[in-house]
Design an enzyme around this catalytic site. Structure first.
Site, PDB file in Angstrom:
ATOM      1  N   LYS A 128       0.881  -1.160   0.000  1.00 10.63           N
ATOM      2  CA  LYS A 128       0.000   0.000   0.000  1.00 10.63           C
ATOM      3  C   LYS A 128       0.918   1.209   0.000  1.00 10.63           C
ATOM      4  CE  LYS A 128      -2.987   2.980   2.618  1.00 10.63           C
ATOM      5  NZ  LYS A 128      -3.825   3.260   3.772  1.00 10.63           N
TER       6      LYS A 128
ATOM      7  N   GLY B 126      -8.241   9.514   9.074  1.00 10.31           N
ATOM      8  CA  GLY B 126      -8.629   9.654  10.479  1.00 10.31           C
ATOM      9  C   GLY B 126      -9.640  10.749  10.751  1.00 10.31           C
TER      10      GLY B 126
ATOM     11  N   ALA C 228      -9.582   5.811   3.371  1.00  8.93           N
ATOM     12  CA  ALA C 228      -9.443   6.965   4.270  1.00  8.93           C
ATOM     13  C   ALA C 228     -10.693   7.836   4.323  1.00  8.93           C
ATOM     14  CB  ALA C 228      -8.253   7.840   3.921  1.00  8.93           C
ATOM     15  N   GLY C 229     -11.003   8.262   5.537  1.00 10.27           N
ATOM     16  CA  GLY C 229     -12.075   9.223   5.756  1.00 10.27           C
ATOM     17  C   GLY C 229     -13.373   8.628   6.244  1.00 10.27           C
TER      18      GLY C 229
ATOM     19  N   ALA D 117      -9.308   2.116   8.788  1.00  5.17           N
ATOM     20  CA  ALA D 117      -8.633   1.748  10.033  1.00  5.17           C
ATOM     21  C   ALA D 117      -9.297   2.441  11.212  1.00  5.17           C
ATOM     22  CB  ALA D 117      -7.144   2.110   9.960  1.00  5.17           C
ATOM     23  N   SER D 118      -9.132   3.785  11.280  1.00  2.00           N
ATOM     24  CA  SER D 118      -9.568   4.528  12.466  1.00  2.00           C
ATOM     25  C   SER D 118     -11.046   4.338  12.783  1.00  2.00           C
ATOM     26  CB  SER D 118      -9.307   6.026  12.267  1.00  2.00           C
ATOM     27  OG  SER D 118      -7.977   6.239  11.898  1.00  2.00           O
TER      28      SER D 118
END
Lengths: 258, 69
Positions: free
Chosen positions: A97, A158, A184-185, A206-207
């Site tokens: 990645k 995040g 992301a986001g 992830a977050s």
């Protein structure tokens, strides 16, 4: 319905790729990875810490999840390429990645360095999955460079703001001939579902899971959201209309009083 | 003696020490499973660790996988 997808000839049962950053500890991470159903999980490459307990590789292996090393923390093509090679050496995978960040406040990609790193790594035999801006032209350039997928952000890493530019994402999906993975986001399940309804082939997050109050419960929610979004996309939704359209018959209504 | 920097800290290794010795010195798990090494910014493949001697002043990064996005 088949909900598996393919990147560079490898088939994954789950369309959710999980990032392992931000979990309180490896135990919670392992439980969340299992609950998410993900087959692929990102890891970062950092200096060996002799005091660290447990191995993330062992935990992911136990969860039946393959490892995808990232180049997080790199600001130049040169550092990203070296980090990718270190990941390949350590984890015996030529998948990466690719992240090349422009600054530490926004964590937005540096597009110039990103394309340069992608070209170098593709030539070096890597399967490159680049984290990119939601820019259709940049996505095309990355695909032209030989990337195996393009992974546009919905909003900054995040931030949990979801998908900020649906129009750009539509253009990216429309033009791409490699899988588009929203990366992301994502803040909550509906964001992931929208990405899939828009035509993304997968979601990487992830977050949204790792920093949720209950990461394991959120991992389950994300698994369902990605599957629901995918199935809705292929079920053929009804068009949006300005006015109502009755679902009960308009004929045969009884005449009652006035 | 060979003075090198391993993961940002100075270490004095015996003269003729190799990358393999630096990996052991870093505290990496036995046999360096899941570990990768760069010397002065260049990756040294595992198969070359034992045969690559270090020189004074070289900077060695010994990395492994951790939780990350």
């Amino acid at each position: 319905m088949d909900v598996g997808f393919e990147i560079a000839g490898r088939t994954f049962a789950s369309r959710l790729i999980i990032g392992t950053g931000g979990f309180r500890n490896l135990e919670v991470m392992g439980e969340a990875v299992t609950a998410s159903g993900a087959d692929l999980a990102t890891v970062a490459m950092r200096r060996v810490d002799p005091t660290a307990r447990g191995s993330i590789i062992d935990v992911l292996e136990e969860a039946g999840c393959s490892v995808l090393p990232n180049t997080a923390g790199c600001y130049t093509a040169r550092d990203a390429v070296t980090t990718a090679r270190l990941g390949r050496e350590a984890l015996e995978t030529d998948w990466v990645k690719l992240e090349v960040i422009g600054d530490d406040r926004t964590l937005l990609p540096d597009p110039v360095e990103l394309v340069e790193a992608a070209e170098t790594l593709v030539n070096d035999g890597f399967t490159v999955l680049p984290y990119t801006s939601d820019d259709p032209i940049l996505a095309r350039r990355l695909e032209d460079a030989g990337c195996a997928a393009v992974m546009p952000l919905g909003s900054p890493i995040g931030s949990g703001m979801g998908i900020n530019n649906l129009y750009n994402l539509r253009l990216i999906v429309e033009a791409a001939t490699v899988p588009v993975i929203l990366d992301a986001g994502i803040g909550t399940a509906s964001d992931a579902a929208i990405a899939m309804e828009m035509g993304c082939e997968g979601v990487l997050l992830a977050s949204a899971i790792s920093r949720a109050e209950n990461p394991v419960a959120m991992a389950g929610a994300m698994r369902l959201a990605v599957e629901a979004g995918w199935q809705a996309r292929h079920a053929g939704r009804i068009p949006q209309r300005l006015h109502a359209r009755a679902s009960s018959p308009e004929e045969g209504v009884a005449k009652l009083g006035a | 003696m060979t003075a090198v920097v391993i993961n940002g800290e100075r270490h004095d290794l015996p003269a003729g020490a190799t990358v393999e010795a630096a990996v052991a010195e870093s505290g990496a798990p036995e046999e360096g499973r899941g570990v990768a090494v760069a010397v002065d910014g260049e990756v040294v493949p595992r198969g070359q660790w034992a045969g690559t001697a270090l020189r004074d002043g070289q900077e060695i990064e010994v990395l492994h996988a951790v939780q990350g996005g």
